[in-house]
Design a protein around this motif. Structure first.
Motif, PDB file in Angstrom:
ATOM      1  N   LEU A 121      39.492  30.188  34.635  1.00 18.10           N
ATOM      2  CA  LEU A 121      40.207  30.241  33.543  1.00 18.10           C
ATOM      3  C   LEU A 121      41.217  31.334  33.785  1.00 18.10           C
ATOM      4  O   LEU A 121      41.360  32.084  34.814  1.00 18.10           O
ATOM      5  N   ASN A 122      41.396  31.865  31.939  1.00 10.89           N
ATOM      6  CA  ASN A 122      41.904  33.550  31.798  1.00 10.89           C
ATOM      7  C   ASN A 122      40.643  34.620  32.019  1.00 10.89           C
ATOM      8  O   ASN A 122      41.673  35.455  32.357  1.00 10.89           O
ATOM      9  N   TYR A 123      40.207  34.620  32.014  1.00 10.53           N
ATOM     10  CA  TYR A 123      38.890  35.541  31.702  1.00 10.53           C
ATOM     11  C   TYR A 123      37.482  35.296  32.776  1.00 10.53           C
ATOM     12  O   TYR A 123      36.416  33.834  32.817  1.00 10.53           O
ATOM     13  N   LEU A 124      36.296  36.691  33.664  1.00 10.08           N
ATOM     14  CA  LEU A 124      35.849  35.549  34.441  1.00 10.08           C
ATOM     15  C   LEU A 124      34.576  36.930  34.265  1.00 10.08           C
ATOM     16  O   LEU A 124      34.867  38.144  33.533  1.00 10.08           O
ATOM     17  N   TYR A 125      33.357  36.712  34.353  1.00  9.34           N
ATOM     18  CA  TYR A 125      31.946  36.821  34.048  1.00  9.34           C
ATOM     19  C   TYR A 125      31.148  36.958  34.916  1.00  9.34           C
ATOM     20  O   TYR A 125      31.015  35.594  35.765  1.00  9.34           O
ATOM     21  N   ASP A 126      30.570  38.600  34.850  1.00 10.82           N
ATOM     22  CA  ASP A 126      29.588  38.346  36.328  1.00 10.82           C
ATOM     23  C   ASP A 126      28.143  39.214  35.054  1.00 10.82           C
ATOM     24  O   ASP A 126      28.089  40.247  34.639  1.00 10.82           O
ATOM     25  N   PRO A 127      27.553  38.664  35.564  1.00 13.14           N
ATOM     26  CA  PRO A 127      26.492  38.587  34.542  1.00 13.14           C
ATOM     27  C   PRO A 127      25.666  40.097  35.152  1.00 13.14           C
ATOM     28  O   PRO A 127      25.442  40.445  36.386  1.00 13.14           O
ATOM     29  N   ASP A 128      25.258  40.886  34.094  1.00 16.92           N
ATOM     30  CA  ASP A 128      24.034  42.482  34.518  1.00 16.92           C
ATOM     31  C   ASP A 128      22.617  41.423  35.893  1.00 16.92           C
ATOM     32  O   ASP A 128      22.085  40.588  35.327  1.00 16.92           O
ATOM     33  N   VAL A 129      22.548  42.739  35.739  1.00 15.13           N
ATOM     34  CA  VAL A 129      21.479  42.661  37.051  1.00 15.13           C
ATOM     35  C   VAL A 129      19.649  41.702  36.296  1.00 15.13           C
ATOM     36  O   VAL A 129      19.149  41.072  36.366  1.00 15.13           O
ATOM     37  N   LEU A 138      31.310  28.498  37.400  1.00 14.47           N
ATOM     38  CA  LEU A 138      32.131  28.101  38.125  1.00 14.47           C
ATOM     39  C   LEU A 138      31.369  27.197  39.274  1.00 14.47           C
ATOM     40  O   LEU A 138      32.950  26.353  39.803  1.00 14.47           O
ATOM     41  N   HIS A 139      30.560  26.970  39.604  1.00 14.26           N
ATOM     42  CA  HIS A 139      29.965  25.904  40.677  1.00 14.26           C
ATOM     43  C   HIS A 139      28.076  26.220  39.744  1.00 14.26           C
ATOM     44  O   HIS A 139      27.824  27.415  39.346  1.00 14.26           O
ATOM     45  N   THR A 140      27.489  25.361  39.945  1.00  7.74           N
ATOM     46  CA  THR A 140      25.843  25.003  39.885  1.00  7.74           C
ATOM     47  C   THR A 140      25.315  26.663  40.491  1.00  7.74           C
ATOM     48  O   THR A 140      25.090  26.490  39.601  1.00  7.74           O
ATOM     49  N   HIS A 141      25.511  27.065  41.859  1.00 10.40           N
ATOM     50  CA  HIS A 141      24.969  28.139  42.144  1.00 10.40           C
ATOM     51  C   HIS A 141      25.744  29.063  42.606  1.00 10.40           C
ATOM     52  O   HIS A 141      25.640  30.320  43.385  1.00 10.40           O
ATOM     53  N   THR A 142      26.898  28.987  41.743  1.00  7.56           N
ATOM     54  CA  THR A 142      28.120  30.472  41.846  1.00  7.56           C
ATOM     55  C   THR A 142      27.577  30.419  40.802  1.00  7.56           C
ATOM     56  O   THR A 142      28.186  30.339  39.601  1.00  7.56           O
ATOM     57  N   HIS A 143      27.168  32.258  40.381  1.00 10.99           N
ATOM     58  CA  HIS A 143      25.890  33.086  38.967  1.00 10.99           C
ATOM     59  C   HIS A 143      27.089  33.694  38.589  1.00 10.99           C
ATOM     60  O   HIS A 143      27.172  34.665  37.964  1.00 10.99           O
ATOM     61  N   LEU A 144      28.683  32.972  38.628  1.00 10.93           N
ATOM     62  CA  LEU A 144      29.784  33.853  37.938  1.00 10.93           C
ATOM     63  C   LEU A 144      30.788  32.249  36.593  1.00 10.93           C
ATOM     64  O   LEU A 144      30.058  31.475  36.738  1.00 10.93           O
ATOM     65  N   TYR A 145      31.234  33.108  35.444  1.00 14.23           N
ATOM     66  CA  TYR A 145      31.296  32.232  34.123  1.00 14.23           C
ATOM     67  C   TYR A 145      32.256  32.902  34.024  1.00 14.23           C
ATOM     68  O   TYR A 145      33.459  33.807  34.626  1.00 14.23           O
ATOM     69  N   THR A 146      33.302  32.020  32.804  1.00 11.06           N
ATOM     70  CA  THR A 146      34.702  31.890  32.872  1.00 11.06           C
ATOM     71  C   THR A 146      35.229  30.828  31.714  1.00 11.06           C
ATOM     72  O   THR A 146      34.105  31.016  30.819  1.00 11.06           O
ATOM     73  N   SER A 147      36.234  32.036  30.486  1.00 16.87           N
ATOM     74  CA  SER A 147      37.017  31.067  29.472  1.00 16.87           C
ATOM     75  C   SER A 147      38.055  30.954  29.010  1.00 16.87           C
ATOM     76  O   SER A 147      38.404  32.288  30.189  1.00 16.87           O
ATOM     77  N   GLU A 148      38.185  30.822  28.303  1.00 11.24           N
ATOM     78  CA  GLU A 148      40.224  30.703  27.708  1.00 11.24           C
ATOM     79  C   GLU A 148      40.070  31.768  27.457  1.00 11.24           C
ATOM     80  O   GLU A 148      41.305  32.578  27.353  1.00 11.24           O
ATOM     81  N   ASN A 149      39.605  32.196  25.781  1.00 16.77           N
ATOM     82  CA  ASN A 149      39.362  33.445  25.598  1.00 16.77           C
ATOM     83  C   ASN A 149      38.223  34.208  26.002  1.00 16.77           C
ATOM     84  O   ASN A 149      37.087  34.637  26.081  1.00 16.77           O
ATOM     85  N   LEU A 150      38.767  35.782  25.832  1.00 12.56           N
ATOM     86  CA  LEU A 150      38.018  36.966  25.683  1.00 12.56           C
ATOM     87  C   LEU A 150      36.539  37.258  25.103  1.00 12.56           C
ATOM     88  O   LEU A 150      36.556  36.541  23.953  1.00 12.56           O
ATOM     89  N   VAL A 151      35.059  37.204  26.084  1.00  3.57           N
ATOM     90  CA  VAL A 151      34.053  37.171  25.025  1.00  3.57           C
ATOM     91  C   VAL A 151      33.715  38.953  25.445  1.00  3.57           C
ATOM     92  O   VAL A 151      33.694  38.867  25.962  1.00  3.57           O
ATOM     93  N   LYS A 152      34.059  39.346  24.356  1.00  4.35           N
ATOM     94  CA  LYS A 152      33.487  40.638  24.766  1.00  4.35           C
ATOM     95  C   LYS A 152      32.202  40.999  24.753  1.00  4.35           C
ATOM     96  O   LYS A 152      32.337  41.993  25.234  1.00  4.35           O
ATOM     97  N   ASP A 153      31.412  40.584  23.916  1.00  4.76           N
ATOM     98  CA  ASP A 153      29.810  40.677  23.982  1.00  4.76           C
ATOM     99  C   ASP A 153      28.806  40.380  25.281  1.00  4.76           C
ATOM    100  O   ASP A 153      27.702  40.370  24.986  1.00  4.76           O
TER     101      ASP A 153
END
Length: 394
Positions: free
Chosen positions: A278-286, A306-321
């Motif tokens: 979507l608009n934003y991509l999130y890569d979780p901390d270790v 983005l996929h069950t086994h792809t540990h990246l996340y997405t959203s329309e609106n920014l999640v700052k925290d």
């Protein structure tokens, strides 16, 4: 411990020269007959290491620094604060494995008394001196074997046993919990006769599921990262607890703290929807990934995977925290499109659930490392190999 180092003129010299390269100091003649150049260099090196990791020590007067390995192995003040938060006020605590006493000094802020057991006599003397300089009056350093000391105590006479077992045995690294020294798997029943709680710090390389199977009555597990580097696993065992372990991933960065808590059953039963980018991509901390909070973090922050086994996340609106890196998505390419259109001479490349390694991608597409552009090569929810071009949200 060379107490001549604590003389005022020596301390003044160390303070005046502490910005110098310790290697340079080590090869200069010492101005003091009872303090060698290598000892001066070691104190300067210790101060430099303490500046970021142990600022309270670095900016207190008359601190005596131990051998380099003791500073490398000790906790930072940030992670010591987490341990302090787990100690009930007025408790009696035994730090069974000693060390440079960073954790002990912080635990002592809550405890009635902390007995610090250390096999290295010189290090025990250093801890005693530094505790006096720091005003930690309820820390009792003992040059003794911690296991034997605990064995000699009456049953139920302690509240907490804190232990940081050595991951080096006979100069070789070990990776199984029962191979560490002391062997806490073997000793935990004896510990529980003496104390209600066991607080155990383990290497982030340890397998969490294996440790949870071997350690009894684990009430809380903390996975702690500092500035993107997973530093330690912290297990709190409570002999009166028989429920499911609560796992908390803690991200410490830039004097900030982010955390997320969950249980293994909650993680297992959580349903998370997948989506196209979507608009934003999130890569979780270790800390999140080591803790295994793959679905829990999506649920907590209202994100799609983005996929069950792809540990990246997405959203329309920014999640700052969000606890990790956040990116604004610029473009999404199929792998075929990227091969035809690639115009990135320089970029930060990462892969998630992708068959080709980063080094191979750089070589294949002639992409140098660095710059403001980020390229994520991954498998999406439809099993397609895609490339996401994004820029970091500061």
């Amino acid at each position: 411990m060379n107490r001549n180092i604590l003389h005022k003129e020596v301390q003044d010299y160390i303070k005046a020269n502490r910005q110098l390269d310790p290697a340079v100091v080590a090869f200069k003649k010492s101005p003091f007959p009872d303090v060698s150049p290598s000892e001066l260099a070691a104190q300067i090196d210790g101060w430099q290491r303490a500046c970021k990791k142990l600022p309270t020590w670095a900016y207190s007067a008359n601190i005596y620094y131990p051998d380099k390995i003791n500073l490398e192995q000790c906790s930072s003040e940030h992670t010591a604060l987490v341990k302090q938060s787990l100690i009930r006020k007025g408790s009696k605590v035994v730090d069974l494995t000693g060390g440079f006493s960073v954790d002990s000094c912080y635990i002592a802020q809550e405890a009635h008394i902390v007995v610090h057991c250390e096999l290295n006599e010189k290090l025990s003397q250093i801890v005693k001196h530094n505790a006096e300089q720091l005003g930690v009056r309820n820390l009792v350093p003992l040059h003794t074997d911690g296991v034997k000391f605990v064995e000699e105590q009456e049953d139920d006479s302690l509240d907490y046993i804190y232990i940081d077992p050595s991951r080096r045995v006979n100069h070789a690294k070990v990776f199984l919990l029962e191979d560490c020294e002391p062997n806490i798997v073997e000793l935990q029943d004896m510990f529980f006769r003496k104390s209600r709680y066991i607080l155990c710090k383990l290497s982030p390389l340890m397998d969490i599921n294996s440790a949870l199977q071997k350690l009894k009555h684990v009430k809380l597990l903390y996975v702690i990262s500092v500035d993107g580097d997973c530093k330690e696993l912290l297990f709190l065992q409570d002999r009166d607890f028989n429920g499911e372990t609560t796992i908390t991933a803690i991200r410490l960065f830039s004097d900030q703290l982010q955390n997320i808590s969950f249980t293994p059953e909650e993680e297992k039963s959580t349903l998370v929807k997948t989506s196209e980018p979507l608009n934003y991509l999130y890569d979780p901390d270790v800390a999140i990934t080591k803790a295994g909070a793959f679905k829990s973090v999506a649920k907590a922050f209202g994100l799609f995977k983005l996929h069950t086994h792809t540990h990246l996340y997405t959203s329309e609106n920014l999640v700052k925290d969000f606890p990790g890196r956040i990116f604004k998505i610029q473009n999404v390419y199929s792998l075929g499109e990227f091969k035809k259109l690639n115009t990135f001479a320089k970029a930060n490349v990462a892969t998630k659930n992708f068959p080709i390694k980063v080094d191979e991608i750089r070589k294949k597409f002639k992409i140098k490392d660095g710059g403001a552009d980020f390229l994520y090569f991954l498998t999406d929810y439809a099993e397609n190999h895609i490339v996401i071009h994004c820029s970091k949200v500061e």
